[in-house]
Scaffold this motif. Sequence first.
Motif, PDB file in Angstrom:
ATOM      1  N   MET A 160       0.821  -1.202   0.000  1.00  0.00           N
ATOM      2  CA  MET A 160       0.000   0.000   0.000  1.00  0.00           C
ATOM      3  C   MET A 160       0.864   1.265   0.000  1.00  0.00           C
ATOM      4  SD  MET A 160      -3.335  -0.441  -0.107  1.00  0.00           S
ATOM      5  CE  MET A 160      -2.937  -1.575  -1.431  1.00  0.00           C
ATOM      6  N   ILE A 161       1.962   1.232   0.723  1.00  0.00           N
ATOM      7  CA  ILE A 161       2.852   2.391   0.778  1.00  0.00           C
ATOM      8  C   ILE A 161       3.563   2.587  -0.549  1.00  0.00           C
ATOM      9  CG2 ILE A 161       4.976   3.251   1.853  1.00  0.00           C
ATOM     10  CD1 ILE A 161       3.895   1.860   4.464  1.00  0.00           C
ATOM     11  N   GLU A 162       3.879   1.483  -1.235  1.00  0.00           N
ATOM     12  CA  GLU A 162       4.514   1.588  -2.545  1.00  0.00           C
ATOM     13  C   GLU A 162       3.518   1.944  -3.639  1.00  0.00           C
ATOM     14  OE1 GLU A 162       6.626  -1.997  -3.308  1.00  0.00           O
ATOM     15  OE2 GLU A 162       8.176  -1.610  -1.814  1.00  0.00           O
ATOM     16  N   ALA A 163       2.235   1.683  -3.396  1.00  0.00           N
ATOM     17  CA  ALA A 163       1.215   1.946  -4.419  1.00  0.00           C
ATOM     18  C   ALA A 163       0.921   3.430  -4.578  1.00  0.00           C
ATOM     19  CB  ALA A 163      -0.074   1.196  -4.086  1.00  0.00           C
ATOM     20  N   THR A 164       1.088   4.191  -3.506  1.00  0.00           N
ATOM     21  CA  THR A 164       0.802   5.625  -3.575  1.00  0.00           C
ATOM     22  C   THR A 164       1.592   6.352  -2.502  1.00  0.00           C
ATOM     23  OG1 THR A 164      -0.950   7.294  -3.480  1.00  0.00           O
ATOM     24  CG2 THR A 164      -1.199   5.385  -2.040  1.00  0.00           C
TER      25      THR A 164
ATOM     26  N   PHE B  80      -2.979   5.382  -7.849  1.00  0.00           N
ATOM     27  CA  PHE B  80      -2.681   4.013  -7.428  1.00  0.00           C
ATOM     28  C   PHE B  80      -3.238   2.976  -8.396  1.00  0.00           C
ATOM     29  CE2 PHE B  80      -6.580   5.338  -5.255  1.00  0.00           C
ATOM     30  CZ  PHE B  80      -7.450   4.301  -5.537  1.00  0.00           C
ATOM     31  N   PHE B  81      -4.266   3.354  -9.189  1.00  0.00           N
ATOM     32  CA  PHE B  81      -4.812   2.420 -10.163  1.00  0.00           C
ATOM     33  C   PHE B  81      -3.790   2.035 -11.233  1.00  0.00           C
ATOM     34  CE2 PHE B  81      -9.079   3.967  -8.754  1.00  0.00           C
ATOM     35  CZ  PHE B  81      -9.621   2.726  -8.453  1.00  0.00           C
ATOM     36  N   LYS B  82      -2.757   2.836 -11.387  1.00  0.00           N
ATOM     37  CA  LYS B  82      -1.728   2.558 -12.388  1.00  0.00           C
ATOM     38  C   LYS B  82      -0.561   1.762 -11.823  1.00  0.00           C
ATOM     39  CE  LYS B  82      -2.711   6.953 -14.731  1.00  0.00           C
ATOM     40  NZ  LYS B  82      -2.137   8.251 -15.178  1.00  0.00           N
ATOM     41  N   LYS B  83      -0.589   1.499 -10.507  1.00  0.00           N
ATOM     42  CA  LYS B  83       0.540   0.835  -9.852  1.00  0.00           C
ATOM     43  C   LYS B  83       0.270  -0.658  -9.667  1.00  0.00           C
ATOM     44  CE  LYS B  83       2.803   4.700  -9.143  1.00  0.00           C
ATOM     45  NZ  LYS B  83       2.970   5.214  -7.778  1.00  0.00           N
ATOM     46  N   PRO B  84       1.184  -1.510 -10.134  1.00  0.00           N
ATOM     47  CA  PRO B  84       1.005  -2.957  -9.944  1.00  0.00           C
ATOM     48  C   PRO B  84       0.905  -3.363  -8.478  1.00  0.00           C
ATOM     49  CG  PRO B  84       2.744  -2.502 -11.546  1.00  0.00           C
ATOM     50  CD  PRO B  84       2.387  -1.194 -10.913  1.00  0.00           C
ATOM     51  N   MET B  85       1.558  -2.595  -7.586  1.00  0.00           N
ATOM     52  CA  MET B  85       1.535  -2.941  -6.169  1.00  0.00           C
ATOM     53  C   MET B  85       0.121  -2.907  -5.594  1.00  0.00           C
ATOM     54  SD  MET B  85       4.342  -3.930  -4.938  1.00  0.00           S
ATOM     55  CE  MET B  85       6.094  -3.962  -5.309  1.00  0.00           C
TER      56      MET B  85
ATOM     57  N   GLY C 183       7.078   8.483   8.558  1.00  0.00           N
ATOM     58  CA  GLY C 183       6.928   9.312   7.369  1.00  0.00           C
ATOM     59  C   GLY C 183       7.071   8.509   6.092  1.00  0.00           C
ATOM     60  N   GLN C 184       6.469   9.024   5.025  1.00  0.00           N
ATOM     61  CA  GLN C 184       6.458   8.337   3.736  1.00  0.00           C
ATOM     62  C   GLN C 184       7.866   8.142   3.188  1.00  0.00           C
ATOM     63  OE1 GLN C 184       4.006   7.019   1.876  1.00  0.00           O
ATOM     64  NE2 GLN C 184       5.296   6.567   0.099  1.00  0.00           N
ATOM     65  N   GLU C 185       8.724   9.137   3.357  1.00  0.00           N
ATOM     66  CA  GLU C 185      10.066   9.071   2.764  1.00  0.00           C
ATOM     67  C   GLU C 185      10.911   7.959   3.370  1.00  0.00           C
ATOM     68  OE1 GLU C 185       8.646  11.710   3.971  1.00  0.00           O
ATOM     69  OE2 GLU C 185       8.215  12.915   2.192  1.00  0.00           O
ATOM     70  N   SER C 186      10.710   7.689   4.640  1.00  0.00           N
ATOM     71  CA  SER C 186      11.506   6.655   5.312  1.00  0.00           C
ATOM     72  C   SER C 186      10.884   5.276   5.197  1.00  0.00           C
ATOM     73  CB  SER C 186      11.677   7.012   6.796  1.00  0.00           C
ATOM     74  OG  SER C 186      12.356   8.233   6.951  1.00  0.00           O
ATOM     75  N   ILE C 187       9.568   5.215   5.386  1.00  0.00           N
ATOM     76  CA  ILE C 187       8.904   3.914   5.487  1.00  0.00           C
ATOM     77  C   ILE C 187       8.917   3.156   4.171  1.00  0.00           C
ATOM     78  CG2 ILE C 187       6.550   4.614   4.885  1.00  0.00           C
ATOM     79  CD1 ILE C 187       5.591   2.937   7.229  1.00  0.00           C
TER      80      ILE C 187
END
Length: 357
Positions: A26-30, A175-180, A231-235
């Motif tokens: 989910m974090i990689e998707a968006t 996120f609809f464009k992300k395979p994750m 945070g998004q940048e680290s996680i």
Amino acid sequence: MSNRALLTMFVVVHLSLYFYIYPVKMIEATSSGHWEPILVGFLIEMCCVWGYVKGLSAFPGKDIVDICTTVMGKWLALLLLIPLLLYFFLSSNITHSFEMASISILLLPNTPTYFILFLYIIPLYIAWKGYEAISRGGILVFICVLPLVIFSLVSSMSNFDLDNIFPIYDTRLSFFKKPMFYSAFFAHAGFLFLGFVKMNYKFPMRKVAPILGVLLIFALCSVYVPMLIFGQESIIYFRFPNVLTSDTVDSEWVVFDWLPTFFVIAMIAIAMVEAAVSFWMMATLIEKLFMKKRSKQKRGIAVIIVAIPSYFFSLYLDNIDTLARYTHVSTYLCFYSIIGIPLAVIFMSLRYRRKPA
């Protein structure tokens, strides 16, 4: 089996899928509005559960294999259900490889992987004993473990940085464009076990919707709790974000010396129940589709047939590239299972109801 026990198993099977791979995907998707893909997934699952249960209600006392062989015949049933068997095999081994990795890293760092995988013996034995044994164990785990999971999540709230929640939505729904995003739908396949239970009563959909709402909260927590801390940048670089989240809790006031250890043990206990359900479903498919006569001995053989490939395949999944390759295949099989199987059951129920007595 009572509705309460079945609904408890519904919750346990889903919870086991939320706290390892799901938040990573989910974090990689968006990078913004993470609640959007999570909510979309749950809305799709609600529709799939409704159709699945609606179709199964036409066949009281029968599981999905009995339904398919009765309505379609043995060969068409094989064509329909073999991809489902492959999905259970791939999904369970990919999911459990992450769980076993957490055991290796946090609990048994000096123990070889091939020895840790012998933990499969526990769910395999329970699967051999049958669904009633799985249900009893699942209810016990639910009572004992769920409070610890909730405690681990709630105790992390003191470390929240609410600025990390922004941007709170993604207007482009990228996120609809992300395979994750699509590969995360394995977490919504937990309802498939309902087709193997042989329900003699109508499953209460009016109770499923609130339960899915509660599960939605857990899914949101699995993503937002670590994100609000790191945070998004680290996680985005973390492999086990929820385990690291529990490590941020101040150990001076926590009764446990190291909370991540207890969190991992709690999640492994839940995962053992889900693994037993997966092995039981695979053994049921093998036993009914490929063995002529059912018996306790045949059940044991079916469980062994599941156990040996699972053990060696889990050893083969030893790196991220291999996992990614099989995750891609598993995603297609996942959508076939959570959408195609319910649709097939609905069509079979319509045909069965129209068939003259």
